[in-house]
Design a protein around this motif. Structure first.
Motif, PDB file in Angstrom:
ATOM      1  N   GLY A   1       0.765  -1.243   0.000  1.00 25.73           N
ATOM      2  CA  GLY A   1       0.000   0.000   0.000  1.00 25.73           C
ATOM      3  C   GLY A   1       0.790   1.283   0.000  1.00 25.73           C
ATOM      4  O   GLY A   1       0.206   2.359   0.187  1.00 25.73           O
ATOM      5  N   GLY A   2       2.103   1.199  -0.211  1.00 26.69           N
ATOM      6  CA  GLY A   2       2.914   2.399  -0.213  1.00 26.69           C
ATOM      7  C   GLY A   2       3.168   2.919   1.188  1.00 26.69           C
ATOM      8  O   GLY A   2       2.741   2.327   2.185  1.00 26.69           O
ATOM      9  N   VAL A   3       3.854   4.059   1.266  1.00 26.28           N
ATOM     10  CA  VAL A   3       4.224   4.613   2.558  1.00 26.28           C
ATOM     11  C   VAL A   3       2.999   5.026   3.364  1.00 26.28           C
ATOM     12  O   VAL A   3       3.012   5.030   4.591  1.00 26.28           O
ATOM     13  N   ALA A   4       1.900   5.352   2.682  1.00 25.63           N
ATOM     14  CA  ALA A   4       0.684   5.767   3.383  1.00 25.63           C
ATOM     15  C   ALA A   4       0.170   4.678   4.318  1.00 25.63           C
ATOM     16  O   ALA A   4      -0.525   4.965   5.293  1.00 25.63           O
ATOM     17  N   ALA A   5       0.526   3.422   4.020  1.00 24.66           N
ATOM     18  CA  ALA A   5       0.067   2.306   4.849  1.00 24.66           C
ATOM     19  C   ALA A   5       0.919   2.121   6.091  1.00 24.66           C
ATOM     20  O   ALA A   5       0.596   1.310   6.960  1.00 24.66           O
ATOM     21  N   LEU A   6       2.012   2.887   6.176  1.00 24.68           N
ATOM     22  CA  LEU A   6       2.978   2.673   7.256  1.00 24.68           C
ATOM     23  C   LEU A   6       2.614   3.520   8.471  1.00 24.68           C
ATOM     24  O   LEU A   6       2.754   4.742   8.470  1.00 24.68           O
ATOM     25  N   SER A   7       2.119   2.860   9.487  1.00 28.93           N
ATOM     26  CA  SER A   7       1.845   3.510  10.777  1.00 28.93           C
ATOM     27  C   SER A   7       2.193   2.512  11.863  1.00 28.93           C
ATOM     28  O   SER A   7       2.264   1.296  11.612  1.00 28.93           O
ATOM     29  N   ALA A   8       2.420   3.013  13.064  1.00 33.60           N
ATOM     30  CA  ALA A   8       2.771   2.111  14.170  1.00 33.60           C
ATOM     31  C   ALA A   8       1.680   1.073  14.377  1.00 33.60           C
ATOM     32  O   ALA A   8       1.958  -0.111  14.601  1.00 33.60           O
TER      33      ALA A   8
ATOM     34  N   ASN B   1      -0.549  -0.090  12.152  1.00 31.24           N
ATOM     35  CA  ASN B   1      -0.584  -1.066  11.056  1.00 31.24           C
ATOM     36  C   ASN B   1       0.584  -2.043  11.118  1.00 31.24           C
ATOM     37  O   ASN B   1       0.425  -3.240  10.866  1.00 31.24           O
ATOM     38  N   VAL B   2       1.769  -1.514  11.432  1.00 34.35           N
ATOM     39  CA  VAL B   2       2.953  -2.370  11.535  1.00 34.35           C
ATOM     40  C   VAL B   2       2.770  -3.383  12.652  1.00 34.35           C
ATOM     41  O   VAL B   2       3.053  -4.577  12.492  1.00 34.35           O
ATOM     42  N   ALA B   3       2.285  -2.913  13.798  1.00 36.05           N
ATOM     43  CA  ALA B   3       2.067  -3.807  14.938  1.00 36.05           C
ATOM     44  C   ALA B   3       1.062  -4.890  14.594  1.00 36.05           C
ATOM     45  O   ALA B   3       1.265  -6.069  14.906  1.00 36.05           O
ATOM     46  N   ALA B   4      -0.024  -4.508  13.930  1.00 33.12           N
ATOM     47  CA  ALA B   4      -1.051  -5.485  13.560  1.00 33.12           C
ATOM     48  C   ALA B   4      -0.502  -6.507  12.571  1.00 33.12           C
ATOM     49  O   ALA B   4      -0.774  -7.706  12.681  1.00 33.12           O
ATOM     50  N   GLU B   5       0.269  -6.030  11.614  1.00 32.13           N
ATOM     51  CA  GLU B   5       0.852  -6.927  10.610  1.00 32.13           C
ATOM     52  C   GLU B   5       1.801  -7.925  11.252  1.00 32.13           C
ATOM     53  O   GLU B   5       1.879  -9.089  10.830  1.00 32.13           O
ATOM     54  N   ALA B   6       2.535  -7.467  12.277  1.00 30.38           N
ATOM     55  CA  ALA B   6       3.502  -8.339  12.954  1.00 30.38           C
ATOM     56  C   ALA B   6       2.889  -9.142  14.085  1.00 30.38           C
ATOM     57  O   ALA B   6       3.556  -9.993  14.678  1.00 30.38           O
ATOM     58  N   GLY B   7       1.619  -8.870  14.397  1.00 32.03           N
ATOM     59  CA  GLY B   7       0.973  -9.579  15.486  1.00 32.03           C
ATOM     60  C   GLY B   7       1.477  -9.157  16.847  1.00 32.03           C
ATOM     61  O   GLY B   7       1.588  -9.990  17.763  1.00 32.03           O
ATOM     62  N   MET B   8       1.773  -7.862  17.000  1.00 31.02           N
ATOM     63  CA  MET B   8       2.294  -7.334  18.262  1.00 31.02           C
ATOM     64  C   MET B   8       1.495  -6.101  18.659  1.00 31.02           C
ATOM     65  O   MET B   8       0.639  -5.609  17.917  1.00 31.02           O
ATOM     66  N   SER B   9       1.829  -5.565  19.825  1.00 27.75           N
ATOM     67  CA  SER B   9       1.302  -4.274  20.234  1.00 27.75           C
ATOM     68  C   SER B   9       2.172  -3.191  19.611  1.00 27.75           C
ATOM     69  O   SER B   9       3.216  -3.474  19.010  1.00 27.75           O
ATOM     70  N   THR B  10       1.761  -1.939  19.761  1.00 35.21           N
ATOM     71  CA  THR B  10       2.544  -0.844  19.183  1.00 35.21           C
ATOM     72  C   THR B  10       3.810  -0.548  19.987  1.00 35.21           C
ATOM     73  O   THR B  10       4.741   0.055  19.454  1.00 35.21           O
TER      74      THR B  10
ATOM     75  N   VAL C   1       7.229  -1.364  18.494  1.00 37.25           N
ATOM     76  CA  VAL C   1       7.612  -0.546  17.339  1.00 37.25           C
ATOM     77  C   VAL C   1       8.498   0.608  17.793  1.00 37.25           C
ATOM     78  O   VAL C   1       9.568   0.869  17.219  1.00 37.25           O
ATOM     79  N   TYR C   2       8.083   1.293  18.838  1.00 34.56           N
ATOM     80  CA  TYR C   2       8.838   2.444  19.311  1.00 34.56           C
ATOM     81  C   TYR C   2      10.043   2.046  20.156  1.00 34.56           C
ATOM     82  O   TYR C   2      11.080   2.711  20.118  1.00 34.56           O
ATOM     83  N   SER C   3       9.926   0.947  20.879  1.00 30.62           N
ATOM     84  CA  SER C   3      11.078   0.520  21.687  1.00 30.62           C
ATOM     85  C   SER C   3      12.212   0.027  20.796  1.00 30.62           C
ATOM     86  O   SER C   3      13.389   0.155  21.130  1.00 30.62           O
ATOM     87  N   ALA C   4      11.870  -0.544  19.633  1.00 28.06           N
ATOM     88  CA  ALA C   4      12.893  -1.072  18.720  1.00 28.06           C
ATOM     89  C   ALA C   4      13.497   0.008  17.843  1.00 28.06           C
ATOM     90  O   ALA C   4      14.677  -0.061  17.479  1.00 28.06           O
TER      91      ALA C   4
END
Length: 213
Positions: A22-29, A31-40, A43-46
């Motif tokens: 979906g391009g860069v527009a799809a990139l949010s904490a 969405n990334v967390a959901a895609e990876a099956g984690m909490s948000t 994302v910020y700690s890493a």
């Protein structure tokens, strides 16, 4: 690999998948967390920020490109360049959004553009592979130029330009490789001193079972 490293890798790969789809527009904490099956939180700690994650995604993109163009050298360096060209083009075709972000074609959205100096090491790997093969062709006497790096830049202009025009559908995918890109490679090789028939044979051998067909 530690658990932290494993989690970081999962997040980068998840973010790369989102950008690919979906391009860069799809990139949010979120969405990334959901895609990876984690909490948000991971994302910020890493990464500390979405900008840092985006940089990691670009590096991941070049890693994927590298995987597409890793081949063992044959006796024919110009055939090898044609094979590398096919791998490069296949990556651009199958990962269009990621490719666009890697090369600055697509907007980085609200994230600031990645400084060019930070992109050079990643792009250099691809460039060096092409340069090494042109140097082998020079050493074999097939190419008369003494500047392999200059030839690599000329190759990159040709292939990147073709990939960009194809992605915008100005060049048809079905026959574009055969009608446009392959003759351009032959012209490049012949223009730098190779025999025309031998250049055609090298290009044909390099793409015979590749994505250019």
């Amino acid at each position: 690999m530690t658990e932290r490293d494993s989690r970081r890798t999962q997040l980068i790969e998840a973010a790369a998948r989102l950008v690919s789809r979906g391009g860069v527009a799809a990139l949010s904490a979120r969405n990334v967390a959901a895609e990876a099956g984690m909490s948000t939180k991971p994302v910020y700690s890493a990464f500390g920020s979405m900008e840092a994650l985006l940089r990691a995604v670009v590096t991941e993109g070049f890693d994927r490109l590298e995987q597409r163009i890793v081949i063992g050298p044959s006796a024919d360096p110009l055939a090898d360049i044609a094979t590398l060209t096919a791998g490069y083009l296949e990556f651009a075709r199958t990962e269009p959004a990621l490719y666009a972000v890697m090369f600055g074609i697509s907007s980085f959205g609200q994230a600031p553009a990645i400084p060019r100096a930070e992109l050079v090491p990643d792009r250099q790997r691809t460039f060096d592979r092409i340069t090494d093969n042109f140097q082998r062709a020079i050493d074999q006497g097939r190419i008369q130029s003494t500047r392999a790096s200059t030839l690599a830049y000329r190759w990159w202009v040709i292939v990147h330009g073709f990939a960009t025009l194809e992605s915008a559908e100005f060049i048809g995918r079905e026959r574009g490789g055969e009608r446009v890109l392959e003759p351009l490679l032959v012209s490049l090789f012949v223009g730098e001193g190779d025999d025309a028939e031998r250049a055609r044979e090298s290009v044909a051998a390099g793409v015979a079972s590749s994505a250019l067909r």
